[in-house]
Design an enzyme around this catalytic site. Structure first.
Site, PDB file in Angstrom:
ATOM      1  N   LYS A 133     -21.228 -94.726  13.476  1.00 18.83           N
ATOM      2  CA  LYS A 133     -20.416 -93.555  13.156  1.00 18.83           C
ATOM      3  C   LYS A 133     -20.931 -92.353  13.947  1.00 18.83           C
ATOM      4  O   LYS A 133     -22.146 -92.114  13.926  1.00 18.83           O
ATOM      5  CB  LYS A 133     -20.493 -93.274  11.655  1.00 18.83           C
ATOM      6  CG  LYS A 133     -19.650 -92.099  11.187  1.00 18.83           C
ATOM      7  CD  LYS A 133     -19.771 -91.899   9.683  1.00 18.83           C
ATOM      8  CE  LYS A 133     -18.931 -90.704   9.228  1.00 18.83           C
ATOM      9  NZ  LYS A 133     -19.051 -90.455   7.774  1.00 18.83           N
TER      10      LYS A 133
ATOM     11  N   ARG B 251     -15.933 -82.760   6.010  1.00 15.63           N
ATOM     12  CA  ARG B 251     -16.690 -81.868   5.128  1.00 15.63           C
ATOM     13  C   ARG B 251     -15.779 -80.866   4.449  1.00 15.63           C
ATOM     14  O   ARG B 251     -16.023 -80.455   3.309  1.00 15.63           O
ATOM     15  CB  ARG B 251     -17.800 -81.189   5.923  1.00 15.63           C
ATOM     16  CG  ARG B 251     -18.897 -82.171   6.337  1.00 15.63           C
ATOM     17  CD  ARG B 251     -19.919 -81.571   7.274  1.00 15.63           C
ATOM     18  NE  ARG B 251     -20.904 -82.585   7.667  1.00 15.63           N
ATOM     19  CZ  ARG B 251     -21.767 -82.446   8.656  1.00 15.63           C
ATOM     20  NH1 ARG B 251     -21.773 -81.322   9.381  1.00 15.63           N
ATOM     21  NH2 ARG B 251     -22.622 -83.408   8.947  1.00 15.63           N
TER      22      ARG B 251
ATOM     23  N   SER C 101     -13.098 -88.141  10.918  1.00 20.90           N
ATOM     24  CA  SER C 101     -12.075 -87.121  10.692  1.00 20.90           C
ATOM     25  C   SER C 101     -11.744 -86.316  11.934  1.00 20.90           C
ATOM     26  O   SER C 101     -10.578 -85.996  12.187  1.00 20.90           O
ATOM     27  CB  SER C 101     -12.539 -86.183   9.569  1.00 20.90           C
ATOM     28  OG  SER C 101     -13.784 -85.561   9.908  1.00 20.90           O
TER      29      SER C 101
ATOM     30  N   LYS D 228     -25.752 -93.631  12.324  1.00 20.68           N
ATOM     31  CA  LYS D 228     -24.918 -92.470  12.016  1.00 20.68           C
ATOM     32  C   LYS D 228     -25.498 -91.259  12.722  1.00 20.68           C
ATOM     33  O   LYS D 228     -26.641 -90.865  12.480  1.00 20.68           O
ATOM     34  CB  LYS D 228     -24.850 -92.224  10.510  1.00 20.68           C
ATOM     35  CG  LYS D 228     -23.951 -91.053  10.126  1.00 20.68           C
ATOM     36  CD  LYS D 228     -23.890 -90.880   8.623  1.00 20.68           C
ATOM     37  CE  LYS D 228     -22.995 -89.725   8.236  1.00 20.68           C
ATOM     38  NZ  LYS D 228     -22.916 -89.544   6.771  1.00 20.68           N
TER      39      LYS D 228
ATOM     40  N   LYS E  64     -27.804 -81.498   9.699  1.00 20.04           N
ATOM     41  CA  LYS E  64     -28.381 -82.736   9.189  1.00 20.04           C
ATOM     42  C   LYS E  64     -29.173 -83.462  10.270  1.00 20.04           C
ATOM     43  O   LYS E  64     -29.317 -84.677  10.241  1.00 20.04           O
ATOM     44  CB  LYS E  64     -27.281 -83.629   8.609  1.00 20.04           C
ATOM     45  CG  LYS E  64     -26.493 -82.948   7.485  1.00 20.04           C
ATOM     46  CD  LYS E  64     -25.518 -83.894   6.803  1.00 20.04           C
ATOM     47  CE  LYS E  64     -24.812 -83.194   5.655  1.00 20.04           C
ATOM     48  NZ  LYS E  64     -23.943 -84.111   4.881  1.00 20.04           N
TER      49      LYS E  64
END
Length: 333
Positions: free
Chosen positions: A256, A211, A282, A201, A225
């Site tokens: 991802k 988000r 998304s 990820k 992150k």
């Protein structure tokens, strides 16, 4: 491999007509390849549109059951749950993630009671539950404390498994969390709970609309992150992460985001030959929707082509917000 030269070789012969193209097609897309991610929230008869994801909404549990019925009717085998947690329940340690009567466990129980044949996947991560929007417990400097977070994640996975979930999917990228979760599940007798690890990820800019949907963007603010999600410039590291997760007990692995990382999907599949999944995230979804709304792309054709690309790259399945729309088109033939 050597091939005869032109004119003995005329590759266009195999593209001449529809039946020949179908006969020699190497990869195909089916509804059974798809997993539908769904955003859920509290309340009754609530459907709130996600502005940055046209066609996607946050759903209360009664509407979730209607969505699940569509999955069953269309042959989409798994639904993935992502909770939108009330701000009043968010804490620095994300303790609400452990509530056996929380939103996710109740949704799992409702789905398995109504549609036992439908697979249910749950996200194991703390960011929807933390007041700071990070995927774990933070120290005074804002750094995620790995081992403390892993302990909570194992308990979260156990809570979800006890509710009856089929697949837990740790998306946090903490070191050692797959082993801790597998050990907790085994110790509790949940030997059939599958783990689909978000093994590769990346710290991607394609997550923005997600988000917004789960309400973690405001909590996260200007933080990122990057201390736990992978650097987009790295490829070999993905193989190391996958190897570790498999050694710790993952049944399936995931890459991802999706389309920008198809090279990673292919490397993982070639290296490990295990069930490999990708998440069409998304931002990927929103880009297609925006371009189609402006008349720049053929929505349905691009949607199906993008999903087929995952299969060609080596993915066994795809998490996609397009799952129901794609399944409808595939059913029509």
């Amino acid at each position: 491999m050597t091939s005869p030269a032109y004119p003995a070789a005329r590759p266009r012969r195999l593209r001449r007509d529809p039946f020949t193209r179908a006969l020699v097609r190497e990869h195909s897309l089916q509804a059974s390849d798809l997993i539908l991610p769904v955003f859920i929230h509290e309340g009754e008869n609530r459907v709130d549109a996600v502005a940055s994801m046209p066609g996607v909404s946050r759903q209360s549990l009664d509407h979730l059951l209607r969505t699940a019925e569509q999955c069953v009717e269309l042959g989409v085998p798994v639904i993935a749950l992502f909770p939108v947690i009330d701000a009043a329940l968010k804490t620095p340690d994300g303790a609400e993630a452990l509530n056996p009567d929380g939103l996710v466990p109740r949704a799992v129980r409702a789905l398995k009671q109504r549609f036992p044949q439908l697979g249910v996947l749950t996200d194991v991560a703390l960011d929807p539950f933390t007041s700071h929007g990070q995927d774990g417990v933070i120290d005074e400097s804002g750094y995620i404390i790995n081992d403390t977070t892993v302990e909570i994640l194992a308990r979260q996975a156990l809570t979800q498994s006890e509710a009856g979930v089929d697949i837990v999917a740790p998306s946090d990228m903490m070191d050692g969390r797959i082993g801790a979760i597998r050990q907790a599940l085994e110790a509790a007798g949940h030997i059939h709970t599958r783990i689909m690890a978000y093994s590769a990820k990346y710290a991607s800019s394609f997550y923005g609309p997600f988000r917004d949907a789960v309400g973690s963007a405001g909590n996260l603010g200007k933080a990122d992150k990057k201390t736990y999600q992978m650097d987009p410039g790295n490829s070999d590291e993905a193989l190391r992460e996958v190897a570790l997760d498999l050694a710790e007990g993952a049944d399936m692995v995931m890459v991802k985001p999706g389309l920008p990382y198809l090279d990673i999907v292919r490397r993982v599949k070639d290296e490990f030959r295990v069930p490999t999944f990708a998440y069409q995230v998304s931002g990927e979804y929103a880009m297609v929707k925006a371009a189609a709304a402006n008349g720049w792309l053929d929505h349905d054709a691009v949607m199906l082509e993008s999903l087929l690309a995952f299969k060609r790259a080596g993915a066994d399945g795809v998490l996609s917000y397009f799952a129901l729309d794609a399944a409808r088109l595939l059913k029509k033939g």
